[in-house]
Design a protein around this motif. Structure first.
Motif, PDB file in Angstrom:
ATOM      1  N   PRO A   1     -34.047  67.493  39.206  1.00 36.89           N
ATOM      2  CA  PRO A   1     -33.361  67.328  40.497  1.00 36.89           C
ATOM      3  C   PRO A   1     -32.626  66.000  40.703  1.00 36.89           C
ATOM      4  N   VAL A   2     -33.149  64.904  40.162  1.00 36.29           N
ATOM      5  CA  VAL A   2     -32.494  63.613  40.388  1.00 36.29           C
ATOM      6  C   VAL A   2     -31.255  63.531  39.498  1.00 36.29           C
TER       7      VAL A   2
ATOM      8  N   LEU B   1     -18.390  56.400  47.072  1.00 39.70           N
ATOM      9  CA  LEU B   1     -18.622  56.723  45.665  1.00 39.70           C
ATOM     10  C   LEU B   1     -18.561  58.232  45.487  1.00 39.70           C
ATOM     11  N   SER B   2     -17.747  58.672  44.534  1.00 33.19           N
ATOM     12  CA  SER B   2     -17.613  60.100  44.257  1.00 33.19           C
ATOM     13  C   SER B   2     -17.917  60.367  42.794  1.00 33.19           C
ATOM     14  N   THR B   3     -18.549  61.512  42.533  1.00 32.39           N
ATOM     15  CA  THR B   3     -18.799  61.946  41.165  1.00 32.39           C
ATOM     16  C   THR B   3     -18.776  63.463  41.133  1.00 32.39           C
ATOM     17  N   ARG B   4     -19.101  64.040  39.966  1.00 32.79           N
ATOM     18  CA  ARG B   4     -19.120  65.500  39.812  1.00 32.79           C
ATOM     19  C   ARG B   4     -20.460  65.893  39.212  1.00 32.79           C
ATOM     20  N   VAL B   5     -21.041  66.967  39.750  1.00 33.32           N
ATOM     21  CA  VAL B   5     -22.388  67.350  39.332  1.00 33.32           C
ATOM     22  C   VAL B   5     -22.463  68.831  38.982  1.00 33.32           C
ATOM     23  N   ARG B   6     -23.546  69.177  38.279  1.00 32.45           N
ATOM     24  CA  ARG B   6     -23.870  70.574  38.009  1.00 32.45           C
ATOM     25  C   ARG B   6     -24.843  71.066  39.084  1.00 32.45           C
TER      26      ARG B   6
ATOM     27  N   ALA C   1     -24.273  78.541  41.430  1.00 31.91           N
ATOM     28  CA  ALA C   1     -25.365  78.964  40.552  1.00 31.91           C
ATOM     29  C   ALA C   1     -24.924  78.914  39.097  1.00 31.91           C
ATOM     30  N   GLY C   2     -25.855  78.508  38.228  1.00 31.16           N
ATOM     31  CA  GLY C   2     -25.612  78.542  36.789  1.00 31.16           C
ATOM     32  C   GLY C   2     -24.934  77.326  36.210  1.00 31.16           C
ATOM     33  N   GLY C   3     -24.755  76.275  36.996  1.00 29.05           N
ATOM     34  CA  GLY C   3     -24.005  75.117  36.518  1.00 29.05           C
ATOM     35  C   GLY C   3     -24.646  74.389  35.355  1.00 29.05           C
ATOM     36  N   CYS C   4     -25.974  74.344  35.312  1.00 33.53           N
ATOM     37  CA  CYS C   4     -26.647  73.595  34.247  1.00 33.53           C
ATOM     38  C   CYS C   4     -26.591  74.313  32.900  1.00 33.53           C
ATOM     39  N   ALA C   5     -26.379  75.631  32.939  1.00 36.05           N
ATOM     40  CA  ALA C   5     -26.323  76.409  31.701  1.00 36.05           C
ATOM     41  C   ALA C   5     -24.904  76.817  31.331  1.00 36.05           C
ATOM     42  N   ALA C   6     -23.930  76.448  32.143  1.00 34.23           N
ATOM     43  CA  ALA C   6     -22.542  76.845  31.882  1.00 34.23           C
ATOM     44  C   ALA C   6     -22.041  76.230  30.575  1.00 34.23           C
ATOM     45  N   PRO C   7     -21.298  76.997  29.766  1.00 29.66           N
ATOM     46  CA  PRO C   7     -20.789  76.475  28.496  1.00 29.66           C
ATOM     47  C   PRO C   7     -19.879  75.268  28.704  1.00 29.66           C
ATOM     48  N   ALA C   8     -19.849  74.398  27.717  1.00 31.47           N
ATOM     49  CA  ALA C   8     -18.973  73.229  27.771  1.00 31.47           C
ATOM     50  C   ALA C   8     -17.516  73.669  27.737  1.00 31.47           C
ATOM     51  N   SER C   9     -16.651  72.838  28.281  1.00 31.92           N
ATOM     52  CA  SER C   9     -15.228  73.186  28.329  1.00 31.92           C
ATOM     53  C   SER C   9     -14.525  72.924  27.006  1.00 31.92           C
TER      54      SER C   9
ATOM     55  N   GLY D   1     -28.610  58.021  35.002  1.00 35.46           N
ATOM     56  CA  GLY D   1     -28.214  59.414  35.193  1.00 35.46           C
ATOM     57  C   GLY D   1     -29.063  60.401  34.424  1.00 35.46           C
ATOM     58  N   GLY D   2     -28.890  61.685  34.763  1.00 32.58           N
ATOM     59  CA  GLY D   2     -29.615  62.769  34.112  1.00 32.58           C
ATOM     60  C   GLY D   2     -28.692  63.919  33.772  1.00 32.58           C
ATOM     61  N   ILE D   3     -29.276  65.099  33.563  1.00 31.45           N
ATOM     62  CA  ILE D   3     -28.505  66.253  33.095  1.00 31.45           C
ATOM     63  C   ILE D   3     -27.609  66.853  34.165  1.00 31.45           C
ATOM     64  N   SER D   4     -27.800  66.470  35.422  1.00 30.92           N
ATOM     65  CA  SER D   4     -27.018  67.081  36.497  1.00 30.92           C
ATOM     66  C   SER D   4     -25.629  66.476  36.652  1.00 30.92           C
ATOM     67  N   ILE D   5     -25.363  65.353  35.998  1.00 22.77           N
ATOM     68  CA  ILE D   5     -24.007  64.807  36.011  1.00 22.77           C
ATOM     69  C   ILE D   5     -23.150  65.648  35.065  1.00 22.77           C
ATOM     70  N   SER D   6     -21.976  66.031  35.530  1.00 25.28           N
ATOM     71  CA  SER D   6     -21.131  66.963  34.787  1.00 25.28           C
ATOM     72  C   SER D   6     -20.620  66.383  33.468  1.00 25.28           C
ATOM     73  N   GLU D   7     -20.151  67.284  32.628  1.00 23.43           N
ATOM     74  CA  GLU D   7     -19.451  66.908  31.397  1.00 23.43           C
ATOM     75  C   GLU D   7     -18.309  65.950  31.735  1.00 23.43           C
ATOM     76  N   ASP D   8     -18.056  64.996  30.832  1.00 22.09           N
ATOM     77  CA  ASP D   8     -17.016  63.982  31.048  1.00 22.09           C
ATOM     78  C   ASP D   8     -17.206  63.304  32.411  1.00 22.09           C
ATOM     79  N   PRO D   9     -18.259  62.502  32.550  1.00 20.55           N
ATOM     80  CA  PRO D   9     -18.585  61.883  33.837  1.00 20.55           C
ATOM     81  C   PRO D   9     -17.419  61.093  34.434  1.00 20.55           C
TER      82      PRO D   9
END
Length: 283
Positions: free
Chosen positions: A111-112, A127-132, A160-168, A240-248
């Motif tokens: 969750p964090v 501060l803005s970022t992108r998350v799963r 839903a499904g953001g953490c398992a979504a395939p990489a771009s 950071g952890g796994i919830s930060i999106s690809e290409d932070p």
């Protein structure tokens, strides 16, 4: 940074990685359970007990979290277009001297999403970022001010499904571009407030994504630590952890002295270090 500070950060980093690995293992087991049928995502979300009370206790103990305050505000889409890349914007009252922010995606496997620490004098106001986002969830942001008080805000995101979504990008391209950084600056209406954006090429694999050829899980590989300076003076750090999106990506407003180059240093779970100074920044 002293050797003691470095040791503490390394210990915290190892602990965070261990906790995330445990969470991923539990989530993988849970994901094999038979799926419920006949319920819409909204109904499932309504039936699920909120994870926040336990998270609040685990992260902040018995400290009081002050609600309904202008100290911190959060903005995110009510229904995300892409659950793997959900924009989140945090805004802070400059008068309140926010020193630390914890971003929590309640129903995510880990969750964090990130913890940001703002340097004295940085005057970070946005501060803005992108998350799963892995399931319909509340997203909480908790700000700690210089006097130690905690302020909380939240918003509900339908995704839903953001953490398992395939990489771009394919793995070869992601590996080749890993660690590349770019900095942009933006004009603001206030001459005392500056705005910039740091972008980092990194797959930030969550550990829940599958290789599209082998269908095996791709090991977690993500940025754990980020340090950003301006003219040799720190602006903020991130854990950071796994919830930060690809290409932070991190876009921020600050009121600190704007002289001197930006300098960014990122470290990931494989102890790879990416570092760059930006002498000429594009607007």
């Amino acid at each position: 940074m002293t050797s003691i500070d470095t040791a503490r950060r390394q210990t915290a980093r190892k602990t965070a990685i261990a906790l995330i690995s445990s969470a991923l293992a539990l989530f993988a087991v849970a994901s094999q359970a038979p799926a419920e049928t006949g319920l819409s995502p909204e109904e499932k979300a309504a039936q699920t007990d909120s994870a926040w009370p336990d998270l609040k206790s685990e992260l902040f103990g018995d400290k009081t979290l002050i609600e309904n305050t202008a100290t911190i505000a959060i903005d995110a889409p009510k229904r995300a277009t892409d659950p793997a890349v959900v924009p989140v914007k945090l805004t802070f009252d400059p008068k309140m001297q926010v020193r630390k922010v914890t971003l929590v995606i309640d129903e995510n496997p880990s969750p964090v999403a990130a913890t940001f620490a703002f340097a004295d004098g940085a005057k970070i106001s946005q501060l803005s970022t992108r998350v799963r986002v892995n399931a319909y969830t509340n997203v909480h942001a908790v700000a700690e001010t210089a006097d130690g008080k905690l302020y909380v805000t939240k918003t509900f995101v339908k995704a839903a499904g953001g953490c398992a979504a395939p990489a771009s990008k394919d793995p070869e391209t992601a590996s080749r571009e890993m660690g590349k950084m770019k900095m942009r600056v933006f004009k603001t209406d206030d001459p005392g407030v500056h705005e910039a954006q740091l972008m980092i090429r990194h797959p930030n694999n969550s550990g829940l994504q599958k290789d599209q050829v082998t269908l095996l899980y791709i090991p977690a590989h993500f940025i754990t630590d980020l340090e950003l300076d301006k003219g040799g003076k720190p602006l903020f750090t991130m854990t950071g952890g796994i919830s930060i999106s690809e290409d932070p990506s991190f876009r921020f407003r600050y009121g600190a002295d704007d002289t001197g180059p930006f300098h960014a240093k990122a470290t990931d779970t494989e102890n790879m270090v990416f570092e760059k100074s930006f002498d000429n920044v594009q607007s």
